[in-house]
Design an enzyme around this catalytic site. Structure first.
Site, PDB file in Angstrom:
ATOM      1  N   ARG A  51      -9.819  -7.780   3.206  1.00  0.00           N
ATOM      2  CA  ARG A  51      -8.500  -7.531   3.868  1.00  0.00           C
ATOM      3  C   ARG A  51      -8.554  -6.168   4.256  1.00  0.00           C
ATOM      4  O   ARG A  51      -8.482  -5.783   5.441  1.00  0.00           O
ATOM      5  CB  ARG A  51      -7.492  -7.937   3.189  1.00  0.00           C
ATOM      6  N   GLN A 106       0.901  -1.354  -0.035  1.00  0.00           N
ATOM      7  CA  GLN A 106       0.126   0.004  -0.055  1.00  0.00           C
ATOM      8  C   GLN A 106       0.847   1.379   0.082  1.00  0.00           C
ATOM      9  O   GLN A 106       1.877   1.411   0.555  1.00  0.00           O
ATOM     10  CB  GLN A 106      -0.936  -0.067   1.298  1.00  0.00           C
ATOM     11  N   HIS A 120      -0.495  -4.210  10.750  1.00  0.00           N
ATOM     12  CA  HIS A 120       0.418  -4.862  11.285  1.00  0.00           C
ATOM     13  C   HIS A 120       1.010  -4.373  12.953  1.00  0.00           C
ATOM     14  O   HIS A 120       1.963  -4.614  13.156  1.00  0.00           O
ATOM     15  CB  HIS A 120       1.886  -4.852  10.450  1.00  0.00           C
ATOM     16  N   SER A 152       3.632  -6.604   2.395  1.00  0.00           N
ATOM     17  CA  SER A 152       2.189  -6.624   3.068  1.00  0.00           C
ATOM     18  C   SER A 152       1.090  -7.276   2.162  1.00  0.00           C
ATOM     19  O   SER A 152       1.349  -8.392   1.553  1.00  0.00           O
ATOM     20  CB  SER A 152       2.087  -5.158   3.569  1.00  0.00           C
ATOM     21  N   LEU A 153       0.448  -6.354   1.390  1.00  0.00           N
ATOM     22  CA  LEU A 153      -0.616  -6.990   0.546  1.00  0.00           C
ATOM     23  C   LEU A 153       0.134  -7.470  -0.687  1.00  0.00           C
ATOM     24  O   LEU A 153      -0.333  -8.203  -1.315  1.00  0.00           O
ATOM     25  CB  LEU A 153      -1.511  -5.839   0.211  1.00  0.00           C
TER      26      LEU A 153
END
Length: 311
Positions: A119, A9, A203, A94-95
Site C-alpha cells: 500500500r 500515518q 485519499h 487510514s492505514l
C-alpha cells in the site's frame, strides 16, 4: 462500552516500540514476525532511524501497525484477556484500519504487514513527487472544507481526504489546487490552511493506480470474519462481511476517511471509552467529537499496566 482505535500515518517516531520490546517478549515476537514477513530490518529502523527513512510511506505504514499491534498483544497477554472480552468495536484511521482488522483477527499479522508495505509503495508511485499535495484546514468543518475544495479545484483534483474532527479537515489533490485552497481559506471562514509534509496526495482520485494494486492484492489475501465489528473509514459504520472488507479497503485508498462520523456513530451506539494503541493523535480528535467520552492512550508498559488495573 469500549472501542479500540488505531492511529494512521504521522504517528511514527524514531524509538517507537523499543522500550516495549525490551520489557516484553510478546512485543518482540510481533516485531520479529513483521521483519520476517517483509524481509527487512524494520524494527531496527523503528528503534534507530534515520527519521527520514522511517517516514517513507512504505516504512511508516507497516511500522505504525507493528507498534500498535505489539502494544495490543502485550495488553492481551498481561491481562490474560482476549479482544472480545475487552472491547465492543475496533476502528483505525487510514492505514490504522488495517491494524484494526489485524487486531480483530480478520487479517493475520504477516498478511497485514505485506499489504501495508505494498500500500505504501503503491501510494508513493501513483503520483510523481511534487505534483500532488495535502493541506490541513484548521477551524474548518466538513461543509466549509468541501466548499473550499470545490472552489479551488479549477479543473484539477481537490477533495476532502480526512474528516478528522469538527475543527479539522484535510484536503488532497493536485499541488496547484491545494495551494489555491490554502490562499483562499480565510475567505471561506476557515482559520488557516497548512501544507502537510507528505510525499503524495492520499485519499483522492489521484490514488487510482494504488487502488488497483490493492484490489489485486486483497483479492488474493486470506480474510476471516472479525471477532468484533470493525468500523470502516469509507462508510463510518461496521463492516457486514469479509467481501465488504475487501471492497471497502480498496475504496479507502481514494475515498474520504470519515473519522469524525465513525467516532460519533460509535459514541451513539453507547461507546463511552476509546483506547488508542501506539499513539496519542486520535484520542485528541475523539475529545472534540465526543467530549463526554473517556480517552486512554497506551504506548508504554506503564500505560498498559495502569489500564489493566482499572479494567
Amino acid at each position: 462500552m469500549r472501542a479500540f482505535i488505531f492511529p494512521g500515518q504521522g504517528s511514527q517516531a524514531v524509538g517507537m516500540g523499543k522500550a516495549l520490546a525490551e520489557a516484553s517478549s510478546t512485543a518482540r515476537e510481533v516485531f520479529e514476525e513483521v521483519d520476517h514477513a517483509l524481509e527487512q530490518n524494520l524494527f531496527q529502523l523503528m528503534c534507530e532511524g534515520p527519521a527520514d527513512e522511517l517516514t517513507l510511506t512504505e516504512n511508516a505504514q507497516p511500522a505504525i501497525m507493528a507498534n500498535a499491534i505489539a502494544t495490543l498483544r502485550v495488553m492481551e497477554k498481561e491481562g490474560d484477556k482476549s479482544l472480545g472480552d475487552l472491547c465492543s468495536y475496533v476502528a483505525g484511521h487510514s492505514l490504522g484500519e488495517y491494524s484494526a482488522l489485524c487486531a480483530a483477527g480478520a487479517l493475520n499479522l504477516t498478511t497485514t504487514a505485506k499489504l501495508l508495505k505494498l500500500r505504501g509503495q503503491s501510494m508513493q508511485k501513483a503520483v510523481p513527487v511534487g505534483e500532488g499535495g495535502m493541506a490541513a484546514l484548521l477551524g474548518a468543518d466538513i461543509k466549509k472544507a468541501s466548499a473550499l475544495a470545490k472552489a479551488s479545484a479549477q479543473g484539477e483534483v481537490c477533495t476532502v481526504a480526512n474528516d478528522n474532527d469538527p475543527t479539522q479537515v484535510v484536503i488532497s489533490g493536485h499541488m496547484g489546487a491545494i495551494e489555491r485552497a490554502i490562499a483562499a481559506a480565510k475567505e471561506h471562514g476557515i482559520k488557516r490552511g497548512i501544507l502537510l509534509p507528505v510525499s503524495a496526495p492520499f485519499h483522492c482520485s489521484l490514488m487510482g493506480p494504488a487502488a488497483e494494486a490493492m484490489e489485486e492484492a486483497l483479492a488474493e489475501a486470506s480474510l476471516l470474519p472479525p471477532v468484533v465489528p470493525v468500523f470502516a473509514n469509507v462508510t463510518a459504520g461496521p463492516v457486514p462481511d469479509v467481501n465488504d472488507i475487501r471492497n471497502l479497503l480498496v475504496q479507502q485508498v481514494t475515498g474520504t476517511v470519515r473519522w469524525r462520523e465513525s467516532v460519533g456513530n460509535m459514541a451513539e451506539t453507547g461507546v463511552e471509552q476509546f483506547v488508542e494503541f501506539g499513539g496519542k493523535v486520535l484520542t485528541g480528535m475523539v475529545k472534540k467529537i465526543a467530549p463526554d467520552a473517556e480517552t486512554v492512550s497506551l504506548i508504554s508498559m506503564d500505560d498498559i499496566e495502569s489500564f489493566l488495573k482499572d479494567t
